[in-house]
Design an enzyme around this catalytic site. Structure first.
Site, PDB file in Angstrom:
ATOM      1  N   ASP A  30     -14.284 -11.158  -2.356  1.00 31.83           N
ATOM      2  CA  ASP A  30     -12.851 -10.950  -2.556  1.00 31.83           C
ATOM      3  C   ASP A  30     -12.117 -12.164  -2.016  1.00 31.83           C
ATOM      4  OD1 ASP A  30     -13.311  -8.475  -3.624  1.00 31.83           O
ATOM      5  OD2 ASP A  30     -12.867  -7.368  -1.793  1.00 31.83           O
ATOM      6  N   ASP A 142       4.530  -6.593  -1.896  1.00 33.15           N
ATOM      7  CA  ASP A 142       3.663  -5.435  -1.672  1.00 33.15           C
ATOM      8  C   ASP A 142       2.641  -5.247  -2.791  1.00 33.15           C
ATOM      9  OD1 ASP A 142       4.938  -4.866   0.649  1.00 33.15           O
ATOM     10  OD2 ASP A 142       6.264  -3.337  -0.204  1.00 33.15           O
ATOM     11  N   ASN A 143       2.700  -6.081  -3.801  1.00 31.78           N
ATOM     12  CA  ASN A 143       1.815  -5.920  -4.955  1.00 31.78           C
ATOM     13  C   ASN A 143       0.577  -6.796  -4.871  1.00 31.78           C
ATOM     14  OD1 ASN A 143       3.504  -4.069  -6.368  1.00 31.78           O
ATOM     15  ND2 ASN A 143       4.833  -5.775  -6.940  1.00 31.78           N
ATOM     16  N   GLN A 301       4.198   7.360   4.737  1.00 29.63           N
ATOM     17  CA  GLN A 301       4.171   6.494   3.534  1.00 29.63           C
ATOM     18  C   GLN A 301       4.369   5.014   3.890  1.00 29.63           C
ATOM     19  OE1 GLN A 301       2.640   8.516   1.148  1.00 29.63           O
ATOM     20  NE2 GLN A 301       3.448   6.875  -0.096  1.00 29.63           N
ATOM     21  N   ASP A 312     -13.896   3.606  -1.205  1.00 25.41           N
ATOM     22  CA  ASP A 312     -15.074   2.952  -0.606  1.00 25.41           C
ATOM     23  C   ASP A 312     -15.159   3.274   0.882  1.00 25.41           C
ATOM     24  OD1 ASP A 312     -15.561   1.737  -3.058  1.00 25.41           O
ATOM     25  OD2 ASP A 312     -14.687  -0.189  -2.492  1.00 25.41           O
TER      26      ASP A 312
END
Length: 357
Positions: A30, A142-143, A301, A312
């Site tokens: 990653d 945040d994406n 949240q 995972d």
């Protein structure tokens, strides 16, 4: 899972030894970096998405490394889970073994180093036809837009790696096996060999439905492995797709779990356990003849940073308790704890030590 009394000094029932947990899957590196909108536009990416890389994305991987402060994390679904299991266990090191295919390149070296840092005993099949698989996480605010390029991960060969005596010895050392459904697209024959070994020796073989497309397009290999599956994981969407593909004619998740539990099974000494997570809703699990709901841990949240590695992580936590022969309820509690930690952080990363008792 035995019912003997835990050893109170350690809280463990068995002293764990190396290579007790075996995982096999698609090792991906990653690569996460903060990018701008221009970068997304250049490669035609949506801000929040998960896609498989196409030709037009080839240059993205080179460019993301050059232009940004980059974080590298060993990834891929199964590898994430065994890493989290090892993190939950802490010591001894190398309780978890991992097999998968990488390339003989810089990224492959990083994957090896990262596995070592996580104290996972990774034995990669290394080949030079394809580069090491990568997943670019392009972060804007945040994406995160994920672009996965399986590459080498797709090249795992049973006869070139799993069948080698030194590797098969490691498989035989294990008591618990875990393979994500994603690996069905790569080497179903490797999965079957491991699954049959577990079944023949009354060990525990675990699998994950992984994604709706596995049940839809890889149903045949999935159902070939199913008779050997002792514990099946999945989320609510995957469970619904699986039920539809098998003609269960119900969308009640408890009913789906029960019907899945009752599918044909090779080793009748162990009743199949089915565990379906549902995000913030209760986790559904078959406990003997009943289906039980287990509430997840509460979280604000605002504390949720990235839910991407939650599934995972749940499996990793669950496996860490399973190899210590804890009861199903404890395994689920450990799974919920690990998922709760991971969703507060970017990527499938964790603090130095767990705070789980």
């Amino acid at each position: 899972m035995s019912d003997e009394e835990p050893n109170m000094s350690t809280g463990r029932k068995t002293a764990l030894s190396e290579n007790t947990l075996f995982g096999m899957g698609n090792p991906l590196l990653d690569i996460s970096a903060v990018v701008d909108k221009d970068f997304l536009d250049k490669f035609g990416l949506k801000p929040n998405d998960q896609i498989l890389a196409e030709d037009k994305h080839k240059a993205l991987f080179e460019e993301i490394v050059k232009r940004n402060k980059v974080e590298y994390h060993a990834g891929g679904s199964t590898q994430n889970s065994v890493k989290i299991a090892q993190w939950m266990i802490q010591k001894p090191h190398k309780v978890a073994t991992f097999f998968g295919c990488i390339g003989t390149d810089h990224f492959g070296e990083i994957l090896k180093k990262k596995a070592e840092e996580a104290h996972v005993d990774a034995h990669y099949y290394e080949q030079n036809e394809e580069p090491t698989g990568t997943c670019a996480a392009c972060i804007t605010g945040d994406n995160r837009s994920l672009v996965a390029n399986l590459a080498a991960a797709n090249c795992y060969k049973k006869e070139k790696h799993l069948d080698l005596d030194s590797n098969w010895e490691l498989v035989k050392k294990a008591k618990v096996y875990y393979i994500a459904g994603f690996f069905l697209t790569v080497s179903p024959e490797s999965i079957l060999k491991v699954a049959k070994h577990a079944s023949d020796n009354n060990k525990i073989f675990c699998m994950n439905l992984s994604a709706p497309f596995i049940s839809q397009f890889f149903k045949e290999p999935l159902m070939k492995v199913m008779p050997y599956v002792d514990i099946l994981f999945g989320n609510e969407t995957e469970a619904a797709t699986f039920a539809k593909e098998l003609g269960f004619e119900t969308d009640d998740i408890a009913e789906i779990a029960k019907k899945t539990q009752n599918l044909p099974k090779d080793n009748t000494k162990r009743q199949r356990v089915v565990v379906f997570t549902q995000g913030k809703d209760d986790t559904v699990a078959t406990v003997g003849e009943r289906v039980t709901m287990f509430p997840v841990l509460d979280i604000d949240q605002n504390d949720i940073v990235d839910t991407n590695g939650a599934g995972d992580a749940f499996v990793g936590g669950f496996l860490s308790a399973l190899v210590q022969e804890h009861a199903l309820e404890e395994c689920i509690r450990a799974g919920h704890y690990a998922a709760n930690v991971i969703i507060r952080r970017v990527g499938c990363t964790f603090p130095e030590k767990p705070d789980f008792h």
